[in-house]
Design a protein around this motif. Structure first.
Motif, short mmCIF file in Angstrom:
data_model
loop_
_atom_site.label_atom_id
_atom_site.label_comp_id
_atom_site.label_asym_id
_atom_site.label_seq_id
_atom_site.Cartn_x
_atom_site.Cartn_y
_atom_site.Cartn_z
N PHE A 97 13.55 3.20 -4.69
CA PHE A 97 13.85 1.89 -4.12
C PHE A 97 13.36 1.63 -2.69
O PHE A 97 13.97 1.54 -1.92
CB PHE A 97 15.28 1.36 -4.18
N VAL A 98 12.58 3.00 -2.21
CA VAL A 98 11.91 2.99 -0.82
C VAL A 98 10.66 2.02 -0.71
O VAL A 98 9.59 1.94 -1.35
CB VAL A 98 11.35 4.65 0.15
N PRO A 99 10.78 1.28 0.22
CA PRO A 99 9.50 -0.06 0.49
C PRO A 99 7.98 1.09 0.59
O PRO A 99 7.88 2.10 1.58
CB PRO A 99 10.31 -0.53 1.19
N GLY A 100 6.85 0.54 -0.12
CA GLY A 100 6.04 1.08 -0.60
C GLY A 100 4.75 0.12 0.83
O GLY A 100 4.05 1.25 1.00
N THR A 101 5.08 -0.70 1.65
CA THR A 101 4.15 -1.27 2.68
C THR A 101 3.52 -0.55 3.57
O THR A 101 2.66 0.11 3.81
CB THR A 101 4.90 -2.19 3.31
N LEU A 102 5.04 0.71 4.57
CA LEU A 102 3.64 1.60 4.98
C LEU A 102 2.54 2.41 4.80
O LEU A 102 1.72 2.81 4.83
CB LEU A 102 5.35 2.24 5.67
N LEU A 103 3.04 3.18 3.59
CA LEU A 103 2.12 4.21 2.32
C LEU A 103 1.64 3.71 2.09
O LEU A 103 -0.31 3.73 1.96
CB LEU A 103 3.56 4.04 1.05
N THR A 104 0.75 2.04 1.63
CA THR A 104 -0.21 0.82 0.95
C THR A 104 -0.73 0.69 2.34
O THR A 104 -2.13 0.58 2.26
CB THR A 104 0.17 -0.49 0.56
N LEU A 105 -0.30 1.11 3.64
CA LEU A 105 -1.71 0.41 4.98
C LEU A 105 -1.65 2.37 5.13
O LEU A 105 -2.61 1.80 5.44
CB LEU A 105 0.10 0.26 5.76
N VAL A 106 -1.49 3.15 4.79
CA VAL A 106 -1.81 4.40 4.93
C VAL A 106 -2.87 4.66 3.98
O VAL A 106 -4.09 4.85 5.02
CB VAL A 106 -0.66 5.45 5.12
N ALA A 107 -2.60 4.38 3.04
CA ALA A 107 -4.08 4.58 1.61
C ALA A 107 -5.16 3.41 2.23
O ALA A 107 -6.15 4.13 2.42
CB ALA A 107 -3.64 4.25 0.35
N GLY A 108 -4.86 2.44 3.45
CA GLY A 108 -6.27 1.85 3.19
C GLY A 108 -6.77 1.68 4.73
O GLY A 108 -7.92 2.16 4.43
N ALA A 109 -5.67 2.60 5.63
CA ALA A 109 -6.44 2.76 6.88
C ALA A 109 -7.30 4.46 6.58
O ALA A 109 -7.87 4.87 7.00
CB ALA A 109 -5.01 3.39 7.86
N LEU A 110 -7.06 5.09 5.94
CA LEU A 110 -7.56 6.70 5.65
C LEU A 110 -8.31 6.61 4.26
O LEU A 110 -9.67 7.56 4.54
CB LEU A 110 -6.51 7.81 5.00
N PHE A 111 -8.36 6.02 3.55
CA PHE A 111 -9.38 6.34 2.30
C PHE A 111 -9.90 4.85 2.23
O PHE A 111 -10.74 4.61 0.54
CB PHE A 111 -8.66 6.77 0.98
N GLY A 112 -9.86 3.68 3.15
CA GLY A 112 -10.64 2.75 2.48
C GLY A 112 -10.08 2.02 1.71
O GLY A 112 -9.13 2.28 0.67
N LEU A 113 -11.24 0.60 1.18
CA LEU A 113 -10.51 0.10 -0.02
C LEU A 113 -10.56 0.05 -1.42
O LEU A 113 -9.49 -0.26 -2.08
CB LEU A 113 -11.82 -1.35 0.40
N ALA A 114 -11.98 0.98 -1.36
CA ALA A 114 -11.49 1.42 -2.99
C ALA A 114 -10.45 2.04 -3.24
O ALA A 114 -10.12 2.31 -4.25
CB ALA A 114 -13.00 1.72 -3.15
N ILE A 115 -10.63 3.25 -2.24
CA ILE A 115 -9.77 4.63 -3.08
C ILE A 115 -8.33 4.52 -2.43
O ILE A 115 -7.21 4.21 -3.58
CB ILE A 115 -10.04 5.92 -2.28
N GLY A 116 -8.28 3.94 -1.59
CA GLY A 116 -7.38 3.18 -1.41
C GLY A 116 -5.78 1.95 -1.90
O GLY A 116 -5.15 2.72 -2.92
N THR A 117 -7.30 2.11 -2.74
CA THR A 117 -6.02 0.26 -3.61
C THR A 117 -6.29 1.56 -5.10
O THR A 117 -5.34 1.08 -5.74
CB THR A 117 -7.46 -0.83 -4.60
N ALA A 118 -7.05 2.58 -5.72
CA ALA A 118 -6.59 2.48 -6.62
C ALA A 118 -5.39 3.48 -6.57
O ALA A 118 -4.87 3.98 -7.32
CB ALA A 118 -8.12 4.09 -7.13
N ILE A 119 -5.02 4.59 -5.14
CA ILE A 119 -4.22 5.29 -4.84
C ILE A 119 -2.88 4.16 -5.05
O ILE A 119 -1.81 4.58 -5.90
CB ILE A 119 -3.96 5.70 -3.61
#
Length: 248
Positions: A71-93
């Motif tokens: 139940f931990v909100p994943g918004t921060l992790l989503t932002l981190v994925a986009g910032a570190l890995f870009g659109l394609a890999i971040g979206t896949a993660i």
């Protein structure tokens, strides 16, 4: 009569105001991150992920799965994925992490902790209507709910385990329906990462293109969400009408 006529207009105004505030909050966040001294933090996180090598995206995906189940909100992790890995890999993660996490929550609710989840569902005023709607519409209703912010993502994952929908239709529908929101937040993370962690100064044209892409993504997400909300409301209203007719 006047109140009835004004109701749709008030609802539209409230919806527009709510989304305007969301857009303003996103813009404010980007501006703050642009000027706050967070470069060292971003570099540190990037260095840590880079040190993991091949395991970096995998570790982030596993963290997302665990966060979803807990139940931990994943918004921060989503932002981190986009910032570190870009659109394609971040979206896949994020897509893999959120879908696997949702599937595990579904199984926990259905087989491992059904009584506890059922007790939680009793406190949710929407669950009864959702249960009946899914009984009638199946995966279509799940898709609408995933596109709608009516019920938080982490709560939905567990509630579906109590309904009549089967596992694979629920998982596949969730995966597809969650993609627009996933892409929006990954894009926001990508833009934020570009703002505070870039190795070179971006040109004004690049910033304009990033802003246009973000606004277009927000606009599409808002439009899809409004359609889903309306369709979901129609579905529940139809069920209520049938119930009223049967009572009479």
């Amino acid at each position: 009569m006047e109140n009835t006529a004004d109701s749709p207009a008030k609802n539209r105004s409230a919806t527009l105001l709510r989304w305007a505030m969301i857009v303003l909050a996103i813009v404010a966040l980007m501006v703050l991150l642009r000027f706050l001294p967070l470069d060292q933090l971003i570099v540190s996180v990037k260095d840590w992920i880079a040190g993991l090598g091949f395991w970096g995206p995998i570790v982030l995906t596993v963290l997302y799965i665990v966060a979803t189940v807990l139940f931990v909100p994943g918004t921060l992790l989503t932002l981190v994925a986009g910032a570190l890995f870009g659109l394609a890999i971040g979206t896949a993660i994020v897509s893999i992490g959120s879908t696997v996490g949702a599937a595990l929550a579904f199984l926990i609710a259905r087989y491992a902790a059904r009584d506890k989840v059922a007790a939680m569902a009793k406190g949710n005023r929407h669950f009864s209507a959702i249960d009946r709607a899914i009984g009638e519409g199946g995966w279509k209703v799940v898709g609408l709910l995933r596109l709608s912010p009516a019920i938080p993502f982490n709560v939905q994952n567990y509630l579906y385990g109590l309904t009549s929908i089967k596992f694979w239709p629920c998982v596949l529908t969730s995966w597809i329906a969650m993609l627009p929101g996933t892409f929006l937040y990954v894009y926001l993370g990508h833009v934020t990462g570009a703002a505070i962690g870039s190795d070179r100064q971006r040109t004004p044209l690049e910033w304009v293109m990033l802003a246009i892409g973000l606004l277009a993504t927000v606009a599409v997400t808002v439009y899809v969400t409004r359609l889903a909300n309306q369709k979901l409301k129609d579905q529940v209203d139809d069920l209520d009408s049938v119930d009223s007719s049967n009572d009479h």
